[in-house]
Design an enzyme around this catalytic site. Structure first.
Site, PDB file in Angstrom:
ATOM      1  N   HIS A 108       0.830  -1.215   0.000  1.00  0.00           N
ATOM      2  CA  HIS A 108       0.000   0.000   0.000  1.00  0.00           C
ATOM      3  C   HIS A 108       0.860   1.258   0.000  1.00  0.00           C
ATOM      4  O   HIS A 108       2.089   1.212   0.101  1.00  0.00           O
ATOM      5  CB  HIS A 108      -0.969   0.000   1.196  1.00  0.00           C
ATOM      6  CG  HIS A 108      -0.323  -0.013   2.543  1.00  0.00           C
ATOM      7  ND1 HIS A 108       0.331   1.075   3.081  1.00  0.00           N
ATOM      8  CD2 HIS A 108      -0.248  -0.998   3.496  1.00  0.00           C
ATOM      9  CE1 HIS A 108       0.771   0.778   4.291  1.00  0.00           C
ATOM     10  NE2 HIS A 108       0.447  -0.485   4.568  1.00  0.00           N
ATOM     11  N   CYS A 124       3.094  -4.759   6.793  1.00  0.00           N
ATOM     12  CA  CYS A 124       2.769  -4.475   5.395  1.00  0.00           C
ATOM     13  C   CYS A 124       3.992  -3.995   4.623  1.00  0.00           C
ATOM     14  O   CYS A 124       5.034  -3.680   5.195  1.00  0.00           O
ATOM     15  CB  CYS A 124       1.670  -3.416   5.320  1.00  0.00           C
ATOM     16  SG  CYS A 124       0.021  -4.039   5.731  1.00  0.00           S
TER      17      CYS A 124
END
Length: 281
Positions: A108, A124
């Site tokens: 992301h 992440c």
């Protein structure tokens, strides 16, 4: 809760319709904090990324993209999607990891560009917002993602995991008597095999190269070895004796021969260092 479920379903349903492209692959190398995007057997781009604060936070293995979301809210702190303060940025490529179905781990964007390249996330993979804007529309659901810690180059990681890559050009470096010599021409890496530029390699090794009149074959002499080889063929004559070899390659008008053939053709022992991408003679 019902409203949330409807919205959540709407976010996921639109992107789930996109089919995976079997020719695409994403690799995240935690050793270098880089992400590579392959398409059609070709390495398209490499991006810097941020990964977990500790080695265990960003899981390693073979995964796949299962959801794509624009402007995902940051539920933990109730920050709306698309808000400049949202630490997820405005693009989310969710990964299926340990039955999390793309809701926990993702590639992301971010709200702190200076964090990219560092080990700072809770698990992440963060990208520069500009970079994920480039990547997001190109990636379909079910695109495979390899997360690893490796000293290999991206193409070698891809090949090691069964991905078929086309030719890749890498900087050509020989090590002679312990000294690194940078070639003007690159090495050719094809399906984990290394090819070296013939003319420049012969000159570097003190040999000679000329073309045989009428046949187009090349006559190469290095030391006591005289080799006659017709470009792109799978054989050569070494001091008059036929020797089998991998076919030579032609790239941008330059002829490349397989590195492994330097030994049977010219009696030269060679060592390929995949990590450093060098050839020691």
């Amino acid at each position: 809760m019902l409203v949330f479920a409807v919205l959540f379903s709407a976010c996921f349903t639109g992107s789930a319709a996109a089919a995976s492209s079997s020719s695409d692959l994403i690799i995240v190398n935690k050793k270098t904090n880089k992400l590579a995007y392959f398409s059609g057997g070709k390495l398209e781009k490499v991006f810097p990324v941020a990964t977990g604060k500790t080695k265990s936070l960003t899981p390693e293995g073979n995964f796949k993209i299962v959801v794509k979301i624009k402007n995902r809210p940051y539920y933990k702190e109730k920050i709306p999607g698309g808000d400049p303060a949202n630490p997820l940025g405005d693009r989310w490529l969710g990964l299926e990891v340990n039955d999390t179905y793309g809701t926990t781990y993702a590639i992301h964007g971010n709200n702190n560009e200076s964090s990219i390249g560092k080990y700072v996330s809770a698990g992440c993979i963060r990208m520069h917002n500009e970079d994920i804007h480039w990547l997001y529309p190109k990636v379909a659901n079910n695109t495979p993602v390899i997360i690893t810690t490796s000293g290999l180059d991206m193409a070698s990681i891809a090949v090691k995991n069964g991905y078929s890559t086309g030719p890749t050009m890498i900087a050509g470096v020989f090590i002679l008597d312990g000294e690194k010599v940078q070639l003007k021409d690159s090495f050719l890496l094809e399906k984990s095999r290394v090819f070296v530029p013939l003319r420049e390699s012969v000159a570097l090794l003190g040999g000679t190269l000329k073309q045989e009149a009428g046949t187009g074959a090349l006559i190469i002499t290095i030391g006591e070895h005289t080799v006659v080889h017709k470009p792109l063929s799978e054989t050569a004559k070494v001091n008059g004796k036929t020797v089998a070899m991998l076919a030579s390659r032609s790239v941008n008008g330059r002829l490349y021969i397989p590195l492994g053939s330097l030994t049977p053709l010219f009696g030269l022992p060679v060592v390929w260092n995949a990590k450093e991408q060098t050839v020691e003679l």
